[in-house]
Write a protein that holds these residues in place. Sequence first.
Motif, mmCIF file in Angstrom:
data_model
loop_
_atom_site.group_PDB
_atom_site.id
_atom_site.type_symbol
_atom_site.label_atom_id
_atom_site.label_comp_id
_atom_site.label_asym_id
_atom_site.label_seq_id
_atom_site.Cartn_x
_atom_site.Cartn_y
_atom_site.Cartn_z
ATOM 1 N N PRO A 144 16.519 6.656 3.516
ATOM 2 C CA PRO A 144 15.389 5.764 3.178
ATOM 3 C C PRO A 144 14.820 6.107 1.809
ATOM 4 N N ALA A 145 14.383 5.089 1.098
ATOM 5 C CA ALA A 145 13.823 5.306 -0.245
ATOM 6 C C ALA A 145 12.549 6.121 -0.157
ATOM 7 N N PRO A 146 12.334 7.012 -1.126
ATOM 8 C CA PRO A 146 11.070 7.752 -1.136
ATOM 9 C C PRO A 146 9.888 6.783 -1.244
ATOM 10 N N ALA A 147 8.801 7.168 -0.629
ATOM 11 C CA ALA A 147 7.618 6.297 -0.605
ATOM 12 C C ALA A 147 7.136 5.966 -2.013
ATOM 13 N N ILE A 148 7.216 6.936 -2.890
ATOM 14 C CA ILE A 148 6.713 6.720 -4.254
ATOM 15 C C ILE A 148 7.522 5.621 -4.948
ATOM 16 N N ALA A 149 8.825 5.563 -4.654
ATOM 17 C CA ALA A 149 9.684 4.551 -5.268
ATOM 18 C C ALA A 149 9.368 3.162 -4.716
ATOM 19 N N ILE A 150 9.117 3.105 -3.428
ATOM 20 C CA ILE A 150 8.810 1.812 -2.803
ATOM 21 C C ILE A 150 7.571 1.192 -3.439
ATOM 22 N N ASP A 151 6.590 2.016 -3.705
ATOM 23 C CA ASP A 151 5.360 1.482 -4.294
ATOM 24 C C ASP A 151 5.496 1.217 -5.795
ATOM 25 N N TYR A 152 6.183 2.095 -6.483
ATOM 26 C CA TYR A 152 6.273 1.947 -7.936
ATOM 27 C C TYR A 152 7.098 0.726 -8.350
ATOM 28 N N TRP A 153 8.215 0.492 -7.633
ATOM 29 C CA TRP A 153 9.076 -0.650 -7.994
ATOM 30 C C TRP A 153 8.859 -1.837 -7.060
ATOM 31 N N MET A 210 8.568 8.847 -14.039
ATOM 32 C CA MET A 210 8.520 8.327 -12.669
ATOM 33 C C MET A 210 9.899 8.399 -12.018
ATOM 34 N N HIS A 211 10.957 8.259 -12.826
ATOM 35 C CA HIS A 211 12.303 8.473 -12.281
ATOM 36 C C HIS A 211 12.399 9.895 -11.734
ATOM 37 N N LEU A 212 11.873 10.826 -12.509
ATOM 38 C CA LEU A 212 11.917 12.234 -12.084
ATOM 39 C C LEU A 212 11.105 12.442 -10.802
ATOM 40 N N MET A 213 9.899 11.890 -10.773
ATOM 41 C CA MET A 213 9.056 12.041 -9.584
ATOM 42 C C MET A 213 9.762 11.484 -8.352
ATOM 43 N N THR A 214 10.551 10.425 -8.564
ATOM 44 C CA THR A 214 11.286 9.808 -7.457
ATOM 45 C C THR A 214 12.429 10.697 -6.986
ATOM 46 N N PHE A 261 0.840 -1.182 0.000
ATOM 47 C CA PHE A 261 0.000 0.000 0.000
ATOM 48 C C PHE A 261 0.879 1.238 0.000
ATOM 49 N N MET A 262 0.265 2.366 -0.281
ATOM 50 C CA MET A 262 0.977 3.629 -0.265
ATOM 51 C C MET A 262 1.736 3.796 1.044
ATOM 52 N N SER A 263 3.039 3.859 0.917
ATOM 53 C CA SER A 263 3.840 4.032 2.114
ATOM 54 C C SER A 263 4.272 5.480 2.164
ATOM 55 N N THR A 264 3.290 6.342 1.952
ATOM 56 C CA THR A 264 3.646 7.723 1.669
ATOM 57 C C THR A 264 4.197 8.474 2.860
ATOM 58 N N SER A 265 5.294 9.141 2.573
ATOM 59 C CA SER A 265 5.843 10.006 3.585
ATOM 60 C C SER A 265 4.902 11.173 3.800
ATOM 61 N N ALA A 266 4.146 11.538 2.744
ATOM 62 C CA ALA A 266 3.187 12.622 2.878
ATOM 63 C C ALA A 266 2.151 12.263 3.928
ATOM 64 N N TRP A 303 -6.166 2.579 -2.496
ATOM 65 C CA TRP A 303 -4.886 2.913 -3.134
ATOM 66 C C TRP A 303 -4.882 4.410 -3.327
ATOM 67 N N LYS A 304 -3.915 5.067 -2.727
ATOM 68 C CA LYS A 304 -4.008 6.520 -2.664
ATOM 69 C C LYS A 304 -3.164 7.280 -3.677
ATOM 70 N N TRP A 305 -2.286 6.562 -4.405
ATOM 71 C CA TRP A 305 -1.531 7.282 -5.441
ATOM 72 C C TRP A 305 -2.441 7.491 -6.632
ATOM 73 N N SER A 306 -2.586 8.697 -7.076
ATOM 74 C CA SER A 306 -3.392 8.912 -8.277
ATOM 75 C C SER A 306 -2.527 9.051 -9.522
ATOM 76 N N CYS A 307 -1.229 9.301 -9.334
ATOM 77 C CA CYS A 307 -0.372 9.479 -10.506
ATOM 78 C C CYS A 307 0.082 8.136 -11.079
ATOM 79 N N PHE A 308 -0.086 7.069 -10.357
ATOM 80 C CA PHE A 308 0.115 5.737 -10.930
ATOM 81 C C PHE A 308 -0.738 4.759 -10.139
ATOM 82 N N ARG A 309 -1.067 3.662 -10.763
ATOM 83 C CA ARG A 309 -1.989 2.695 -10.166
ATOM 84 C C ARG A 309 -1.265 1.366 -9.927
ATOM 85 N N PRO A 310 -1.866 0.495 -9.158
ATOM 86 C CA PRO A 310 -1.166 -0.769 -8.847
ATOM 87 C C PRO A 310 -0.731 -1.525 -10.088
ATOM 88 N N TRP A 311 -1.517 -1.467 -11.154
ATOM 89 C CA TRP A 311 -1.159 -2.230 -12.357
ATOM 90 C C TRP A 311 -0.005 -1.587 -13.125
#
Length: 331
Positions: A273-282, A201-205, A49-54, A100-108
């Motif tokens: 620590p890895a950014p939350a977005i990276a943990i979920d995306y990869w 997504m690399h940039l977002m990370t 799930f979203m491990s968002t630092s936000a 699932w709380k990321w709207s800029c990318f989805r689980p799939w």
Amino acid sequence: MGSRLASSPVARLLGHRLFYTAAPDLTGQAVLYGSGVSRAWAPVFVTRFMSTSAAAQVQAGEPASEESARCSGEKKEDKDVFSYWGVGSQKVTKEDGTEWKWSCFRPWDTYSSDLSIDLAKHHVPVTWMDKLARWTVKSLRWPTDIFFQRRYGCRAMMLETVAAVPGMVGGLLLHLRSLRHFEHSGGWIRALLEEAENERMHLMTFMEVSQPRWYERALVMTVQGVFFNAYFLGYLFSPKFAHRVVGYLEEEAIHSYTEFLKEIDNGNIDNVPAPAIAIDYWRLLPDARLRDVVMVVRADEAHHRDVNHYASDIHVQGLKLKEQPAPVGYH
Ligand SMILES: [Fe+2]
Ligand SMILES: [Fe+2]
């Protein structure tokens, strides 16, 4: 006069674009919910799930970073727009029923990177076109080395703003060609757009680990204006050459990320620590660090290298891209 200019919409927009700096957040804790993501999306989904630092910040009563909040939809939830059109927000839930709380990318859209890819592969320049492509990339590397030197985090972030352009331009032009010529694309439109999105997504990370300064934002705008138009014309003139240039660019990117890893291993760059977005995306482990992120990004670059050299080779053999099925989903 000065105050009128300062309060004009244009000045406000430029001021925001050029001078806004969100505080990086690297303190969020990841929460592991499992794995087993399938490309065939089902309503019930098991993934991390979203491990968002936000989210951690919001809970702590602190403002979330702009991108994290925008990505996660933390702020939008409060003011969901009523839609007469029946469109509305798509609610994606996981197996445990949580959202699932990321709207800029989805689980799939998430995947596990293939780290076994051969990083040392290299296209030996043979023809004059190959040599020109390689020279073009090498000559671009020189000012980049001088500007960024060993600031690899910042360097990565800035270079990703450029790296995300070719796939979009190539995809756009193939799309238009498909329409003009009433023909299929062989999947290449999708493959190139996938590459563009992956680079974005690399940039977002990297935005989460390094924030651009005002002059770096100004540089990005300038470089994007020049590079987009140059690549657009280059692709129209010779897609064979354009893909070869990107293939060599990716080879350089692999080298840059290898240097990045060395700096982390030497202790010159903190292995935060890895950014939350990276943990979920990869689909990284919840305790993943920056080093793990650089490893998967480097593997992505190696895949882009293969796709672009392959695309160029297809043209070299006198074929069109549509005649060879595209490596869609090649990670
Ligand atoms: Fe990249
Ligand atoms: Fe790349």
